[in-house]
Design an enzyme around this catalytic site. Structure first.
Site, PDB file in Angstrom:
ATOM      1  N   GLY A  16       0.823  -1.221   0.000  1.00  0.00           N
ATOM      2  CA  GLY A  16       0.000   0.000   0.000  1.00  0.00           C
ATOM      3  C   GLY A  16       0.850   1.262   0.000  1.00  0.00           C
ATOM      4  NE  ARG A  41       3.885  -1.231   8.470  1.00  0.00           N
ATOM      5  CZ  ARG A  41       3.733  -2.396   7.869  1.00  0.00           C
ATOM      6  NH1 ARG A  41       2.583  -3.022   7.927  1.00  0.00           N
ATOM      7  NH2 ARG A  41       4.738  -2.962   7.237  1.00  0.00           N
ATOM      8  CG  ASN A  90      -2.104  -7.867   7.326  1.00  0.00           C
ATOM      9  OD1 ASN A  90      -2.894  -6.923   7.253  1.00  0.00           O
ATOM     10  ND2 ASN A  90      -1.798  -8.419   8.488  1.00  0.00           N
ATOM     11  N   PRO A  92      -2.315 -13.114   5.464  1.00  0.00           N
ATOM     12  CG  PRO A  92      -2.223 -13.109   7.805  1.00  0.00           C
ATOM     13  CD  PRO A  92      -2.785 -12.360   6.641  1.00  0.00           C
ATOM     14  CB  SER A 130      -4.951  -7.964  -0.389  1.00  0.00           C
ATOM     15  OG  SER A 130      -4.950  -6.898   0.505  1.00  0.00           O
ATOM     16  CB  THR A 131      -1.925 -11.776  -2.946  1.00  0.00           C
ATOM     17  OG1 THR A 131      -0.979 -10.860  -3.517  1.00  0.00           O
ATOM     18  CG2 THR A 131      -1.924 -13.070  -3.728  1.00  0.00           C
ATOM     19  CD  GLU A 165       8.907  -6.919   0.680  1.00  0.00           C
ATOM     20  OE1 GLU A 165       9.830  -7.014   1.504  1.00  0.00           O
ATOM     21  OE2 GLU A 165       7.761  -7.332   0.897  1.00  0.00           O
ATOM     22  CG  LEU A 221      -3.321 -16.920  -6.087  1.00  0.00           C
ATOM     23  CD1 LEU A 221      -4.383 -17.950  -5.707  1.00  0.00           C
ATOM     24  CD2 LEU A 221      -2.530 -16.510  -4.849  1.00  0.00           C
ATOM     25  CB  CYS A 276       4.782 -13.008  -1.980  1.00  0.00           C
ATOM     26  SG  CYS A 276       4.249 -11.346  -1.578  1.00  0.00           S
TER      27      CYS A 276
HETATM   28  P1  NAD Z   1       1.761  -5.560   5.415  1.00  0.00           P
HETATM   29  O1  NAD Z   1       1.488  -6.453   6.551  1.00  0.00           O
HETATM   30  O2  NAD Z   1       3.086  -4.896   5.273  1.00  0.00           O
HETATM   31  O3  NAD Z   1       0.675  -4.385   5.378  1.00  0.00           O
HETATM   32  C1  NAD Z   1      -0.691  -4.560   5.580  1.00  0.00           C
HETATM   33  C2  NAD Z   1      -1.199  -3.434   6.483  1.00  0.00           C
HETATM   34  O4  NAD Z   1      -2.625  -3.453   6.510  1.00  0.00           O
HETATM   35  C3  NAD Z   1      -0.765  -3.536   7.944  1.00  0.00           C
HETATM   36  O5  NAD Z   1      -0.015  -2.392   8.295  1.00  0.00           O
HETATM   37  C4  NAD Z   1      -2.091  -3.612   8.726  1.00  0.00           C
HETATM   38  O6  NAD Z   1      -2.044  -2.907   9.949  1.00  0.00           O
HETATM   39  C5  NAD Z   1      -3.043  -2.954   7.762  1.00  0.00           C
HETATM   40  N1  NAD Z   1      -4.465  -3.271   7.968  1.00  0.00           N
HETATM   41  C6  NAD Z   1      -5.049  -4.466   8.250  1.00  0.00           C
HETATM   42  N2  NAD Z   1      -6.390  -4.331   8.308  1.00  0.00           N
HETATM   43  C7  NAD Z   1      -6.667  -3.027   8.046  1.00  0.00           C
HETATM   44  C8  NAD Z   1      -7.876  -2.263   7.952  1.00  0.00           C
HETATM   45  N3  NAD Z   1      -9.078  -2.824   8.103  1.00  0.00           N
HETATM   46  N4  NAD Z   1      -7.780  -0.944   7.674  1.00  0.00           N
HETATM   47  C9  NAD Z   1      -6.573  -0.353   7.499  1.00  0.00           C
HETATM   48  N5  NAD Z   1      -5.407  -1.018   7.579  1.00  0.00           N
HETATM   49  C10 NAD Z   1      -5.452  -2.347   7.841  1.00  0.00           C
HETATM   50  O7  NAD Z   1       1.450  -6.414   4.096  1.00  0.00           O
HETATM   51  P2  NAD Z   1       2.026  -6.185   2.616  1.00  0.00           P
HETATM   52  O8  NAD Z   1       3.340  -6.862   2.476  1.00  0.00           O
HETATM   53  O9  NAD Z   1       1.883  -4.758   2.249  1.00  0.00           O
HETATM   54  O10 NAD Z   1       0.987  -7.045   1.787  1.00  0.00           O
HETATM   55  C11 NAD Z   1      -0.342  -6.608   1.593  1.00  0.00           C
HETATM   56  C12 NAD Z   1      -1.003  -7.491   0.550  1.00  0.00           C
HETATM   57  O11 NAD Z   1      -0.307  -7.357  -0.698  1.00  0.00           O
HETATM   58  C13 NAD Z   1      -0.965  -8.981   0.870  1.00  0.00           C
HETATM   59  O12 NAD Z   1      -2.167  -9.554   0.417  1.00  0.00           O
HETATM   60  C14 NAD Z   1       0.197  -9.496   0.066  1.00  0.00           C
HETATM   61  O13 NAD Z   1       0.048 -10.835  -0.286  1.00  0.00           O
HETATM   62  C15 NAD Z   1       0.138  -8.627  -1.169  1.00  0.00           C
HETATM   63  N6  NAD Z   1       1.425  -8.451  -1.861  1.00  0.00           N
HETATM   64  C16 NAD Z   1       2.587  -8.246  -1.170  1.00  0.00           C
HETATM   65  C17 NAD Z   1       3.776  -8.021  -1.851  1.00  0.00           C
HETATM   66  C18 NAD Z   1       5.064  -7.791  -1.111  1.00  0.00           C
HETATM   67  O14 NAD Z   1       6.104  -7.779  -1.753  1.00  0.00           O
HETATM   68  N7  NAD Z   1       5.074  -7.595   0.179  1.00  0.00           N
HETATM   69  C19 NAD Z   1       3.786  -7.996  -3.241  1.00  0.00           C
HETATM   70  C20 NAD Z   1       2.586  -8.202  -3.920  1.00  0.00           C
HETATM   71  C21 NAD Z   1       1.415  -8.428  -3.215  1.00  0.00           C
HETATM   72  C1  UDX Z   2       7.830 -11.737  -5.217  1.00  0.00           C
HETATM   73  C2  UDX Z   2       7.541 -11.563  -6.717  1.00  0.00           C
HETATM   74  O1  UDX Z   2       8.780 -11.492  -7.441  1.00  0.00           O
HETATM   75  C3  UDX Z   2       6.729 -10.308  -6.958  1.00  0.00           C
HETATM   76  O2  UDX Z   2       6.395 -10.185  -8.326  1.00  0.00           O
HETATM   77  C4  UDX Z   2       5.472 -10.384  -6.114  1.00  0.00           C
HETATM   78  O3  UDX Z   2       4.708  -9.210  -6.281  1.00  0.00           O
HETATM   79  C5  UDX Z   2       5.805 -10.581  -4.659  1.00  0.00           C
HETATM   80  O4  UDX Z   2       6.620 -11.751  -4.496  1.00  0.00           O
HETATM   81  P1  UDX Z   2       9.559 -10.654  -3.503  1.00  0.00           P
HETATM   82  O5  UDX Z   2       9.176 -11.791  -2.631  1.00  0.00           O
HETATM   83  O6  UDX Z   2       9.512  -9.284  -2.952  1.00  0.00           O
HETATM   84  O7  UDX Z   2       8.639 -10.633  -4.821  1.00  0.00           O
HETATM   85  O8  UDX Z   2      11.062 -10.882  -4.042  1.00  0.00           O
HETATM   86  P2  UDX Z   2      11.701 -11.822  -5.168  1.00  0.00           P
HETATM   87  O9  UDX Z   2      12.705 -11.035  -5.880  1.00  0.00           O
HETATM   88  O10 UDX Z   2      10.686 -12.503  -5.978  1.00  0.00           O
HETATM   89  O11 UDX Z   2      12.489 -12.913  -4.306  1.00  0.00           O
HETATM   90  C6  UDX Z   2      11.825 -13.889  -3.527  1.00  0.00           C
HETATM   91  C7  UDX Z   2      12.835 -14.865  -2.948  1.00  0.00           C
HETATM   92  O12 UDX Z   2      13.400 -15.678  -3.956  1.00  0.00           O
HETATM   93  C8  UDX Z   2      14.020 -14.176  -2.264  1.00  0.00           C
HETATM   94  O13 UDX Z   2      14.357 -14.868  -1.083  1.00  0.00           O
HETATM   95  C9  UDX Z   2      15.107 -14.279  -3.310  1.00  0.00           C
HETATM   96  O14 UDX Z   2      16.389 -14.215  -2.755  1.00  0.00           O
HETATM   97  C10 UDX Z   2      14.811 -15.651  -3.895  1.00  0.00           C
HETATM   98  N1  UDX Z   2      15.355 -15.850  -5.255  1.00  0.00           N
HETATM   99  C11 UDX Z   2      14.965 -15.039  -6.281  1.00  0.00           C
HETATM  100  C12 UDX Z   2      16.240 -16.898  -5.511  1.00  0.00           C
HETATM  101  O15 UDX Z   2      16.593 -17.651  -4.598  1.00  0.00           O
HETATM  102  N2  UDX Z   2      16.705 -17.085  -6.775  1.00  0.00           N
HETATM  103  C13 UDX Z   2      16.331 -16.301  -7.824  1.00  0.00           C
HETATM  104  O16 UDX Z   2      16.786 -16.544  -8.949  1.00  0.00           O
HETATM  105  C14 UDX Z   2      15.425 -15.235  -7.561  1.00  0.00           C
END
Ligand code: NAD
Ligand code: UDX
Length: 465
Positions: A16, A41, A90, A92, A130-131, A165, A221, A276
């Site tokens: 977000g 946060r 989130n 989870p 969210s996923t 990330e 997914l 993820c």
């Molecule tokens: P996160 O835990 O960092 O952030 C989620 C936030 O939502 C938390 O700060 C929590 O306090 C807040 N929250 C929960 N309920 C709420 C509500 N009702 N109103 C307002 N805030 C609320 O999670 P994230 O890593 O940002 O992931 C969020 C979603 O995105 C997940 O579904 C995840 O699978 C997906 N996603 C994550 C990544 C990634 O790289 N982290 C990438 C793609 C998709």
């Molecule tokens: C992943 C997806 O790449 C992204 O598109 C999605 O939105 C969220 O999930 P992230 O988990 O942030 O992103 O990082 P990513 O670069 O995919 O790495 C995931 C894990 O795989 C890390 O631990 C990384 O070190 C590992 N990795 C990645 C390997 O071990 N080998 C590789 O070749 C690439």
């Protein structure tokens, strides 16, 4: 089409925060408010020290904050005013109840949806960021529609996030694609178009894909499962390399040169981490089981099982090499984040490794350039990791540099591929380590030949004997 003027994002996390900050950065005429229930946060988002480390994020936030970008805990007000709401909370893996260990916990998505339904006094476009499992939008729609009337309507879109990330800002500024799913009704298509127009301010339109809702939900997914599958495939091959003398980096390069395979995401490692991959695959496994497709479920489950195997295999290699015992030996762990350029430790392979080493009564000394001491102790004291506080205190220390971590160490292990680990003075490290000194490169970033010449007694460049 409807023109979006005010955006609210529920959830100020890793997704977000950066996503909506980039929207504010690219669309100065759109007001973007990012909301979270977590006060600490939000306070951090409003301070000089943002709650997440992501290269380039500071600049964008500092530039737009107080202009068209704000962070608040005032959910009601922000929802009330917005015409488009991202749900970026989130999701989870469930820890208990039906589907525990596999299914996504949708409690946060549902409560965010209910909040919107309760508060809204005008029509809204609600966007799943969210996923979520395939068909979650259906439940959201039922909740929202139960609260709509002739004056208020809710349109639901799916707009999964593909950022990784460590490269989030670049991924958001120059995405390979943006995916927007909507109901294929006239209203659904109109809502879809409104969001297309937001992204089209900076993303070429041929990179904006529109699909039906369910394809969009499932594509997220599917993409993560395919990416993780490549890593598990290459890690499975690394085990064969270890047994045969083939070199996994060479195999990976040779295969990746086939344009049908491509070179990316074929780096063997100590196992993938991050919030993820595992979660989303388990979610897909659960979905397959629910759909009565056990063979499909088993197929994807193997990607996660192989990842667990890879971590275990690495640990046993270390123990074997250190003459079958690591009791009271000092092990330097370089890197605690799940990958470089992030402070995020969720599902980091380093956590599993530390747990296993401590169970073998080793002493671990951890260094990571971006993860705080508090976070490391928090992760290691999670239930099921290191249950005894005394053991944690006696067995784990945190170092301020790689040099400090390796002082008197019997072995040094690279768990995260931070660039600075490539540049270390390995002679200096060798001289201060306990002999024979071992290095285990869980990321294959070091030059094996050079290290052998320095005198490292044994060096497992690709987990090879
Ligand atoms: P996160 O835990 O960092 O952030 C989620 C936030 O939502 C938390 O700060 C929590 O306090 C807040 N929250 C929960 N309920 C709420 C509500 N009702 N109103 C307002 N805030 C609320 O999670 P994230 O890593 O940002 O992931 C969020 C979603 O995105 C997940 O579904 C995840 O699978 C997906 N996603 C994550 C990544 C990634 O790289 N982290 C990438 C793609 C998709
Ligand atoms: C992943 C997806 O790449 C992204 O598109 C999605 O939105 C969220 O999930 P992230 O988990 O942030 O992103 O990082 P990513 O670069 O995919 O790495 C995931 C894990 O795989 C890390 O631990 C990384 O070190 C590992 N990795 C990645 C390997 O071990 N080998 C590789 O070749 C690439």
């Amino acid at each position: 089409a409807t023109q979006v003027k005010k955006i609210c994002c529920l959830g100020a996390g890793y997704v977000g925060g950066p996503t909506c900050a980039v929207i504010a950065y690219k669309c100065h005429d759109i007001d973007v408010t990012i909301v979270d229930l977590n006060e600490a946060r939000i306070a951090a988002w409003n301070s000089d020290h943002l709650p997440i480390y992501e290269p380039g994020l500071d600049k964008i936030v500092f530039e737009r904050r107080g202009k068209n970008l704000s962070f608040t805990t005032e959910v009601e007000k922000s929802v009330l005013e917005a015409d488009l709401i991202f749900v970026s909370v989130n999701t989870p893996t469930k820890k208990s109840g039906l589907g525990a260990g596999f299914a996504a916990d949708l409690a946060y998505v549902e409560s965010a949806t209910r909040q919107i339904a309760d508060v809204a006094k005008s029509s809204k476009i609600v966007v799943e960021k969210s996923t979520v499992p395939c068909r979650t939008a259906e439940s959201m729609r039922t909740i929202l529609e139960a609260n709509s009337n002739e004056n208020i309507r809710f349109d639901i879109l799916s707009n999964p996030e593909f950022l990784a990330e460590g490269t989030a800002i670049n991924d958001l500024l120059y995405p390979d694609r943006v995916l927007i799913g909507g109901l294929q009704t006239p209203e659904g298509i109109k809502a879809q178009q409104a969001l297309v127009e937001v992204y089209a301010r900076w993303v070429p339109t041929d990179r904006i894909i529109t699909t039906n809702l369910w394809s969009s939900e499932l594509s997220k997914l599917a993409a993560n499962a395919l990416l993780a599958q490549r890593i598990s495939s290459i890690n499975a091959l690394s085990a064969i390399c270890e047994a045969t003398g083939a070199d996994i980096d060479e195999v990976s390069y040779a295969c990746g040169r086939d344009s049908r395979i491509g070179p990316k995401f074929l780096k063997a490692s100590v196992g993938f981490g991050g919030s993820c991959f595992q979660k989303d695959i388990l979610n897909l496994v659960y979905l397959s089981e629910q759909l009565n497709l056990p063979e499909v479920a088993a197929y994807w489950k193997q990607v996660v099982d192989l990842n667990e195997y890879q971590k275990k295999r690495f640990v046993s290699r270390v123990i074997k090499t250190l003459f079958n015992t690591i009791t009271n030996k000092k092990i330097a762990i370089l890197g605690f984040a799940f990958k470089k350029d992030t402070g995020d430790t969720r599902e980091s392979a380093a956590i599993t490794l530390c747990k296993d080493f401590i169970q073998e009564n080793a002493k671990v000394r951890i260094y990571d350039p971006k993860v705080s001491i508090e976070q490391i102790f928090l992760d290691l004291s999670e239930p099921g990791v290191i249950d005894s506080a005394k053991q944690l205190k006696n067995r784990v220390t945190i170092a301020k540099s790689a040099y400090e971590a390796t002082e008197d160490a019997d072995a040094m292990i690279i768990t995260t591929e931070w660039d600075e680990f490539k540049e270390l003075d390995y002679e200096k490290i060798y001289n201060q380590m306990h002999k024979p000194a071992f290095i285990f490169d869980g990321r294959l970033i070091l030059d094996a030949e050079k290290l052998r010449n320095i005198g490292f007694r044994d060096y497992y460049c690709q987990l090879i004997t």
